[in-house]
Design a protein around this motif. Structure first.
Motif, PDB file in Angstrom:
ATOM      1  N   THR A 130       2.111  -5.006  -1.526  1.00  0.00           N
ATOM      2  CA  THR A 130       1.065  -5.663  -2.237  1.00  0.00           C
ATOM      3  C   THR A 130       0.617  -4.738  -3.197  1.00  0.00           C
ATOM      4  O   THR A 130       0.326  -3.508  -2.951  1.00  0.00           O
ATOM      5  CB  THR A 130      -0.045  -6.081  -1.264  1.00  0.00           C
ATOM      6  N   ILE A 131       0.469  -5.015  -4.619  1.00  0.00           N
ATOM      7  CA  ILE A 131      -0.001  -4.397  -5.769  1.00  0.00           C
ATOM      8  C   ILE A 131      -1.390  -4.866  -5.926  1.00  0.00           C
ATOM      9  O   ILE A 131      -1.759  -5.754  -6.239  1.00  0.00           O
ATOM     10  CB  ILE A 131       1.056  -4.556  -6.905  1.00  0.00           C
ATOM     11  N   ILE A 132      -2.536  -3.652  -5.869  1.00  0.00           N
ATOM     12  CA  ILE A 132      -3.894  -3.856  -5.965  1.00  0.00           C
ATOM     13  C   ILE A 132      -4.063  -3.719  -7.604  1.00  0.00           C
ATOM     14  O   ILE A 132      -3.421  -2.673  -7.971  1.00  0.00           O
ATOM     15  CB  ILE A 132      -4.687  -3.085  -5.254  1.00  0.00           C
TER      16      ILE A 132
ATOM     17  N   ALA B  74     -13.259  -0.956  -5.076  1.00  0.00           N
ATOM     18  CA  ALA B  74     -12.463  -1.999  -5.304  1.00  0.00           C
ATOM     19  C   ALA B  74     -11.121  -1.858  -4.744  1.00  0.00           C
ATOM     20  O   ALA B  74     -10.223  -2.364  -4.180  1.00  0.00           O
ATOM     21  CB  ALA B  74     -12.280  -2.230  -6.756  1.00  0.00           C
ATOM     22  N   ILE B  75     -10.612  -0.422  -4.479  1.00  0.00           N
ATOM     23  CA  ILE B  75      -9.380   0.079  -4.165  1.00  0.00           C
ATOM     24  C   ILE B  75      -9.338   0.024  -2.742  1.00  0.00           C
ATOM     25  O   ILE B  75      -8.547  -0.601  -1.885  1.00  0.00           O
ATOM     26  CB  ILE B  75      -9.028   1.406  -4.573  1.00  0.00           C
ATOM     27  N   LYS B  76     -10.390   0.237  -2.074  1.00  0.00           N
ATOM     28  CA  LYS B  76     -10.702   0.361  -0.726  1.00  0.00           C
ATOM     29  C   LYS B  76     -10.822  -1.097  -0.129  1.00  0.00           C
ATOM     30  O   LYS B  76     -10.242  -1.489   0.845  1.00  0.00           O
ATOM     31  CB  LYS B  76     -12.185   1.056  -0.111  1.00  0.00           C
ATOM     32  N   ALA B  77     -11.071  -1.923  -0.887  1.00  0.00           N
ATOM     33  CA  ALA B  77     -11.439  -3.376  -0.535  1.00  0.00           C
ATOM     34  C   ALA B  77      -9.935  -3.984  -0.535  1.00  0.00           C
ATOM     35  O   ALA B  77      -9.567  -4.999   0.394  1.00  0.00           O
ATOM     36  CB  ALA B  77     -12.215  -4.153  -1.457  1.00  0.00           C
ATOM     37  N   GLY B  78      -9.104  -3.350  -1.559  1.00  0.00           N
ATOM     38  CA  GLY B  78      -7.717  -4.088  -1.614  1.00  0.00           C
ATOM     39  C   GLY B  78      -7.051  -3.391  -0.269  1.00  0.00           C
ATOM     40  O   GLY B  78      -6.056  -4.283   0.126  1.00  0.00           O
TER      41      GLY B  78
ATOM     42  N   PHE C 141     -12.996   6.719   2.426  1.00  0.00           N
ATOM     43  CA  PHE C 141     -13.323   6.416   1.266  1.00  0.00           C
ATOM     44  C   PHE C 141     -14.666   6.428   1.141  1.00  0.00           C
ATOM     45  O   PHE C 141     -15.275   5.930   1.665  1.00  0.00           O
ATOM     46  CB  PHE C 141     -12.512   5.039   1.135  1.00  0.00           C
ATOM     47  N   PHE C 142     -15.272   6.870  -0.337  1.00  0.00           N
ATOM     48  CA  PHE C 142     -16.502   7.224  -0.534  1.00  0.00           C
ATOM     49  C   PHE C 142     -16.464   7.005  -2.144  1.00  0.00           C
ATOM     50  O   PHE C 142     -15.370   7.206  -2.683  1.00  0.00           O
ATOM     51  CB  PHE C 142     -17.197   8.597  -0.008  1.00  0.00           C
TER      52      PHE C 142
ATOM     53  N   ILE D 169      -6.627  10.577  -3.734  1.00  0.00           N
ATOM     54  CA  ILE D 169      -5.761  10.033  -2.819  1.00  0.00           C
ATOM     55  C   ILE D 169      -4.706  11.037  -2.450  1.00  0.00           C
ATOM     56  O   ILE D 169      -4.280  11.103  -1.092  1.00  0.00           O
ATOM     57  CB  ILE D 169      -5.291   8.702  -3.384  1.00  0.00           C
ATOM     58  N   PRO D 170      -3.895  11.727  -3.322  1.00  0.00           N
ATOM     59  CA  PRO D 170      -3.205  12.890  -2.654  1.00  0.00           C
ATOM     60  C   PRO D 170      -3.704  13.838  -1.608  1.00  0.00           C
ATOM     61  O   PRO D 170      -3.178  14.119  -0.436  1.00  0.00           O
ATOM     62  CB  PRO D 170      -2.585  13.683  -3.951  1.00  0.00           C
ATOM     63  N   ALA D 171      -4.915  14.046  -1.878  1.00  0.00           N
ATOM     64  CA  ALA D 171      -5.651  15.103  -0.966  1.00  0.00           C
ATOM     65  C   ALA D 171      -5.862  14.506   0.152  1.00  0.00           C
ATOM     66  O   ALA D 171      -5.869  14.961   1.363  1.00  0.00           O
ATOM     67  CB  ALA D 171      -6.943  15.896  -1.423  1.00  0.00           C
TER      68      ALA D 171
END
Length: 242
Positions: free
Chosen positions: A11-13, A82-86, A174-175, A182-184
């Motif tokens: 799935t691509i967000i 938005a990314i977290k919702a995805g 996520f905040f 994301i890498p960290a």
């Protein structure tokens, strides 16, 4: 064949915030990608409270193909939300991410997906960036300070082209502002990371949502938040269950 009959792997967000001028091109680029890709993938638009005609265009795109779906947030919450919702609405084994400005291309997901089974995160590193001098230099400063603070070794954490295992993505704390880490955040779960050179293109339409202030000041403060989180993060695996 409808969406339920397909075995999707990825799935691509695609987060969207006032990008109506780009969405027709997003549709065309992804339809071309779907035809050429050896992986079964689909797009999930996340409309982050757009005030222009983005939602109307998203619904039109989704009505024309079952390879596109969407969620619309109640208001503008920011890119991290938005990314977290995805992530929260992804059910495939792998989840990807790309910006709707298409300064990176969906075609390069092929390069990232080759390494999906060996790494928790496969992330792009933008080559020959087509950004302004101010954007490039501020990005280098922010990346350098972040690497010093997080020790994540990521060359280009701001690259909006990533593929990760969904189970790892869903566990990331996520905040606001955490999309830059994301890498960290993967490192907190002992997730292995692979970096792949990808192409970069100039923005053709729409306006950039980040400027010198929010590209430097926000990440600077967020580095200290990450350091606090790293000391207190709970990470465990189940050895046996009965």
């Amino acid at each position: 064949m409808n969406q339920e009959q397909k075995e999707f792997e990825l799935t691509i967000i695609v987060p969207v915030y006032d990008e109506e001028d780009n969405l027709e091109r997003v549709k065309k680029e992804f339809l071309s990608y779907f035809k050429s890709s050896k992986y079964q993938s689909k797009v999930l638009f996340v409309n982050d409270g757009s005030s222009d005609g983005s939602q109307k265009m998203i619904e039109k795109i989704c009505s024309e193909s079952d390879l596109f779906s969407f969620i619309e947030l109640d208001r503008n919450h920011g890119l991290s939300a938005a990314i977290k919702a995805g992530f929260d609405h992804t059910t495939t084994p792998f989840v990807g991410y790309i910006d709707s400005d298409l300064q990176t291309t969906p075609m390069d997901f092929e390069l990232l997906m080759e390494h999906r089974n060996e790494y928790a995160l496969v992330t792009g590193v933008r080559q020959n960036r087509k950004d302004s001098f101010v954007k490039n230099i501020s990005s280098k400063i922010a990346n350098g300070f972040r690497r010093y603070m997080t020790k994540d070794t990521a060359e280009d954490t701001g690259c909006p082209l990533k593929v990760m295992r969904t189970d790892y993505a869903k566990k990331m704390p996520f905040f606001t502002g955490m999309h830059r880490f994301i890498p960290a955040l993967m490192m907190l779960q002992d997730g292995a990371i692979k970096q792949i050179p990808v192409r970069h293109f100039p923005r053709i339409a729409g306006e950039a949502k980040y400027h010198l202030f929010n590209r430097l000041v926000g990440p600077f403060k967020d580095c200290f938040a990450y350091r606090w989180m790293k000391k207190r993060y709970i990470n465990y695996d189940i050895k046996k269950q009965g």
